[in-house]
Design a protein around this motif. Structure first.
Motif, PDB file in Angstrom:
ATOM      1  N   VAL A  35       6.687  -2.113   9.472  1.00 42.46           N
ATOM      2  CA  VAL A  35       5.887  -1.374   8.494  1.00 42.46           C
ATOM      3  C   VAL A  35       4.411  -1.622   8.779  1.00 42.46           C
ATOM      4  CG1 VAL A  35       5.359  -1.054   6.044  1.00 42.46           C
ATOM      5  CG2 VAL A  35       7.676  -1.687   6.735  1.00 42.46           C
ATOM      6  N   LEU A  36       3.647  -0.552   8.847  1.00 47.29           N
ATOM      7  CA  LEU A  36       2.189  -0.627   8.926  1.00 47.29           C
ATOM      8  C   LEU A  36       1.667  -0.066   7.617  1.00 47.29           C
ATOM      9  CD1 LEU A  36       1.608   0.755  12.526  1.00 47.29           C
ATOM     10  CD2 LEU A  36       1.549  -1.623  11.789  1.00 47.29           C
ATOM     11  N   GLU A  37       0.941  -0.881   6.882  1.00 44.00           N
ATOM     12  CA  GLU A  37       0.494  -0.504   5.542  1.00 44.00           C
ATOM     13  C   GLU A  37      -1.018  -0.592   5.441  1.00 44.00           C
ATOM     14  OE1 GLU A  37       1.480  -1.803   0.950  1.00 44.00           O
ATOM     15  OE2 GLU A  37       1.888  -3.214   2.560  1.00 44.00           O
ATOM     16  N   ARG A  38      -1.608   0.444   4.830  1.00 42.48           N
ATOM     17  CA  ARG A  38      -3.034   0.406   4.509  1.00 42.48           C
ATOM     18  C   ARG A  38      -3.177  -0.143   3.103  1.00 42.48           C
ATOM     19  NH1 ARG A  38      -3.704   5.638   7.061  1.00 42.48           N
ATOM     20  NH2 ARG A  38      -4.717   5.241   9.036  1.00 42.48           N
ATOM     21  N   VAL A  39      -3.913  -1.219   2.977  1.00 38.57           N
ATOM     22  CA  VAL A  39      -4.139  -1.824   1.674  1.00 38.57           C
ATOM     23  C   VAL A  39      -5.614  -1.642   1.336  1.00 38.57           C
ATOM     24  CG1 VAL A  39      -4.025  -3.961   0.337  1.00 38.57           C
ATOM     25  CG2 VAL A  39      -2.306  -3.512   2.110  1.00 38.57           C
ATOM     26  N   ASP A  40      -5.848  -0.906   0.253  1.00 45.71           N
ATOM     27  CA  ASP A  40      -7.210  -0.621  -0.190  1.00 45.71           C
ATOM     28  C   ASP A  40      -7.206  -0.637  -1.709  1.00 45.71           C
ATOM     29  OD1 ASP A  40      -9.711   0.366  -0.848  1.00 45.71           O
ATOM     30  OD2 ASP A  40      -9.592   2.093   0.491  1.00 45.71           O
ATOM     31  N   GLU A  41      -7.865  -1.625  -2.283  1.00 51.72           N
ATOM     32  CA  GLU A  41      -7.897  -1.781  -3.739  1.00 51.72           C
ATOM     33  C   GLU A  41      -8.460  -0.543  -4.441  1.00 51.72           C
ATOM     34  OE1 GLU A  41      -6.639  -4.402  -5.389  1.00 51.72           O
ATOM     35  OE2 GLU A  41      -6.031  -5.269  -3.477  1.00 51.72           O
ATOM     36  N   GLU A  42      -9.319   0.210  -3.768  1.00 47.91           N
ATOM     37  CA  GLU A  42      -9.962   1.357  -4.386  1.00 47.91           C
ATOM     38  C   GLU A  42      -9.134   2.632  -4.264  1.00 47.91           C
ATOM     39  OE1 GLU A  42     -13.949   1.639  -2.891  1.00 47.91           O
ATOM     40  OE2 GLU A  42     -14.326  -0.469  -3.289  1.00 47.91           O
ATOM     41  N   GLN A  43      -8.064   2.593  -3.465  1.00 47.62           N
ATOM     42  CA  GLN A  43      -7.236   3.779  -3.265  1.00 47.62           C
ATOM     43  C   GLN A  43      -5.844   3.519  -3.852  1.00 47.62           C
ATOM     44  OE1 GLN A  43      -6.729   4.845   0.845  1.00 47.62           O
ATOM     45  NE2 GLN A  43      -6.641   7.003   0.337  1.00 47.62           N
TER      46      GLN A  43
END
Length: 132
Positions: A35-43
């Protein structure tokens, strides 16, 4: 931030292209998904791409664009095409989805999945239908 996680729980923060290629090449029984995950608190939502090496040696590739309704799946026998899609997704390159027949599988998730995004690192590949 980008996070790569395999089935064994090995986590790589900000993985390089070679690291992603190595993790894909190391898929096997007992360590069959990445799994490749984008972690962005603002999104809000879950943004990831994942691949599972199936028992018949095909690759099940999925991605989610924030919400369950935008969850897509495809199958391929080409590890090279999977790597191209993974790297294209990571780099937000236009056309990374080209060359696949994507199916929207959002309806496979129950309503609670639709309202609350999956927590970081818990995205499991869905089982989906067997290729026919």
């Amino acid at each position: 931030m980008l996070i790569a996680t395999d089935e064994r729980g090995h986590v790589v923060k900000r993985p390089s292209k070679p690291a992603i290629g190595t993790m894909l090449a190391n898929l096997q029984r007992g360590n069959a998904h990445l799994v490749l995950e984008r972690v962005d608190e603002e999104q809000p939502g879950s943004w990831y791409i994942q691949v599972r090496l199936r028992e018949n040696n095909t690759f099940q590739l999925e991605y989610r664009d924030g919400v369950a309704e935008l969850h897509y799946q495809t199958l391929t026998v080409s590890q090279e095409k999977v790597l191209g899609a993974l790297l294209g997704w990571v780099g937000a390159k236009p056309g990374w989805r080209d060359g696949f027949m994507w199916n929207n599988i959002g309806e496979q998730f129950d309503p609670s999945d639709r309202e609350s995004p999956e927590p970081s690192g818990s995205a499991e590949p869905s089982t989906g239908p067997e290729p026919g």
